[in-house]
Design an enzyme around this catalytic site. Structure first.
Site, PDB file in Angstrom:
ATOM      1  N   CYS A 176      35.803  44.295  42.616  1.00  0.00           N
ATOM      2  CA  CYS A 176      36.814  43.346  42.964  1.00  0.00           C
ATOM      3  C   CYS A 176      37.685  43.304  43.936  1.00  0.00           C
ATOM      4  CB  CYS A 176      37.484  42.901  41.585  1.00  0.00           C
ATOM      5  SG  CYS A 176      36.020  42.649  40.099  1.00  0.00           S
ATOM      6  N   HIS A 236      36.389  33.436  40.440  1.00  0.00           N
ATOM      7  CA  HIS A 236      36.472  34.677  40.893  1.00  0.00           C
ATOM      8  C   HIS A 236      35.240  35.192  41.840  1.00  0.00           C
ATOM      9  CE1 HIS A 236      37.302  38.838  41.567  1.00  0.00           C
ATOM     10  NE2 HIS A 236      37.185  39.379  40.338  1.00  0.00           N
ATOM     11  N   CYS A 283      42.981  44.509  39.508  1.00  0.00           N
ATOM     12  CA  CYS A 283      42.280  45.466  38.739  1.00  0.00           C
ATOM     13  C   CYS A 283      40.856  45.672  39.510  1.00  0.00           C
ATOM     14  CB  CYS A 283      42.171  45.088  37.360  1.00  0.00           C
ATOM     15  SG  CYS A 283      41.264  43.417  36.920  1.00  0.00           S
TER      16      CYS A 283
END
EC number: 2.3.1.9
Length: 403
Positions: free
Chosen positions: A91, A359, A389
């Site tokens: 991510c 996202h 994160c």
């Protein structure tokens, strides 16, 4: 050491990552090339103007495989002498691309880079590349692997966050995102996606659900309860790792977790000399970067220790930061960050986040850096911190300072 400055930040709108999403017919290559062309045009870049294109994308298979960064350069109007590097830090890939570019400049390896990333989650499914930590028993057992949604619920259980608190944060994300769009806060950075005839395909984040109410969210079933409790059950795996827990509170669902979307983002980073040579004014200095490894089971707590690390390494304190962007992978991630540093929500994700707008894995890190910069300028603030994160237990952070 040479300073690294941000000269431009741009992103596409985020499309729903489904077959009926507006960007579904657009390839990762096409979207990436579109954004590279926009950065080139916005900054009048000619010839071999940048050292490299560093491009994050997480699921590096099919159309997103084969060093997509280099393919995007060749598909764009950039000079073919500019190479490309594809990277994957899950991510945080888009942020790591920016951080890597900044640190290359600081170390003297080139005067300028375009860094960012892309993820077309509606075309290349998350997880379709496989992952040893999930499928190889020798590692899955050693690391007490559980899916990310279970990890988010472990955070809620461990730190005492309720579903009502998570839902309240999600509603506020929706409200803030809608307000930001209404007030044109993203206008400086948005690059509309056009078809081959020049007609607009998408010029606005389409995942948002601004009409969502608390009652709507209360009706949603916990998304990870079944996989947690079924035999043998990931809840049992978590409790083997954390024997002080007697159960896992499953508070997360589709409404308080990040959305699956398509999108891309790019940041133009360069030295002072690069800006002077191209007649560009720097918008911010990349003051510090950091990454860290963390517990791979609870997995998503990385923003806390990596923020501690970046502040320690840069000789700063949390009070030195005016605004924060903390990726809303799940509501509990942001709740834990605010709890750990006792930060008021008024300073965190002031324009909403991934719960409201989605996202796109490889792009989000670059998106939130750009959003942070725009908001620092809008509020006439000086220093901002962006953090995410990361799967498998990691964290990444960037501190930027306006100049």
């Amino acid at each position: 050491m040479t300073d690294a400055f941000i000269y431009d930040a741009a992103r596409t709108p985020r499309g729903k990552g489904r077959t009926d999403g507006s960007l579904h017919e657009v390839t990762s290559l096409a979207l990436s090339a579109r954004l590279l062309n926009a950065v080139k045009a916005r900054n009048n870049l000619e010839g071999h103007a940048v050292e490299d294109v560093i491009w994050g994308n997480v699921t590096q298979v099919k159309e997103q495989g084969g060093c997509l960064a280099r393919s995007a350069v060749l598909a764009s109007d950039l000079d073919e002498r500019i190479p490309g590097l594809s990277i994957n830090r899950f991510c945080a890939s888009g942020m790591e691309a920016v951080n890597l570019a900044a640190n290359q400049i600081k170390g003297g390896a080139g005067q300028a880079y375009i860094a960012g990333g892309v993820e077309m989650m509606g075309r290349v499914a998350m997880g379709s590349d496989g992952a040893a930590i999930a499928v190889d028993p020798s590692l899955a057992m050693k690391s007490y692997f559980v899916p990310q949604g279970i990890s988010a619920d472990i955070i809620a259980t461990e730190y005492g966050f309720t579903r009502e608190e998570a839902d309240a944060l999600a509603l506020e994300s929706q409200r803030r995102a809608a307000q930001a769009w209404t007030e044109g806060r993203f206008d400086k950075s948005i690059v509309p996606v056009l078809d081959q005839n020049g007609l607009t395909i998408l010029d606005r984040d389409e995942y948002m659900r601004p009409g969502t109410t608390a009652d709507d969210l209360a009706k949603l079933r916990p998304a990870f309860k079944e996989m947690g409790e079924m035999m043998p059950g990931f809840d049992k795996v978590a409790m083997l790792k954390y024997p002080h827990l007697t159960h896992i509170d499953h508070i997360h669902h589709a409404g308080n977790s990040s959305g699956i979307v398509d999108g891309a983002a790019a940041v133009l980073i360069g030295s002072k000399e690069f800006g002077e040579a191209h007649g560009l004014k720097p918008r911010a200095r990349i003051r510090a970067t950091a990454k860290i490894g963390t517990d791979p089971t609870i997995m998503l707590t990385g923003p806390v220790p990596v923020t501690e690390k970046i502040l320690r390494d840069s000789g700063m304190s949390i009070s030195d930061i005016d605004l924060f962007e903390v990726n809303e992978a799940f509501a509990s991630v942001v709740l834990r960050f605010m709890q750990a540093f006792q930060i008021d929500h008024s300073k965190v994700n002031v324009n909403g986040g991934s719960i409201a707008m989605g996202h796109p894995l490889g792009a989000t890190g670059a998106i939130i850096i750009g959003t942070l910069l725009d908001e620092l300028e809008r509020q006439d603030k000086q220093v901002g911190l962006a953090t995410l994160c990361i799967a498998s237990g990691m964290g990444a952070a960037t501190i930027i300072e306006r100049v």
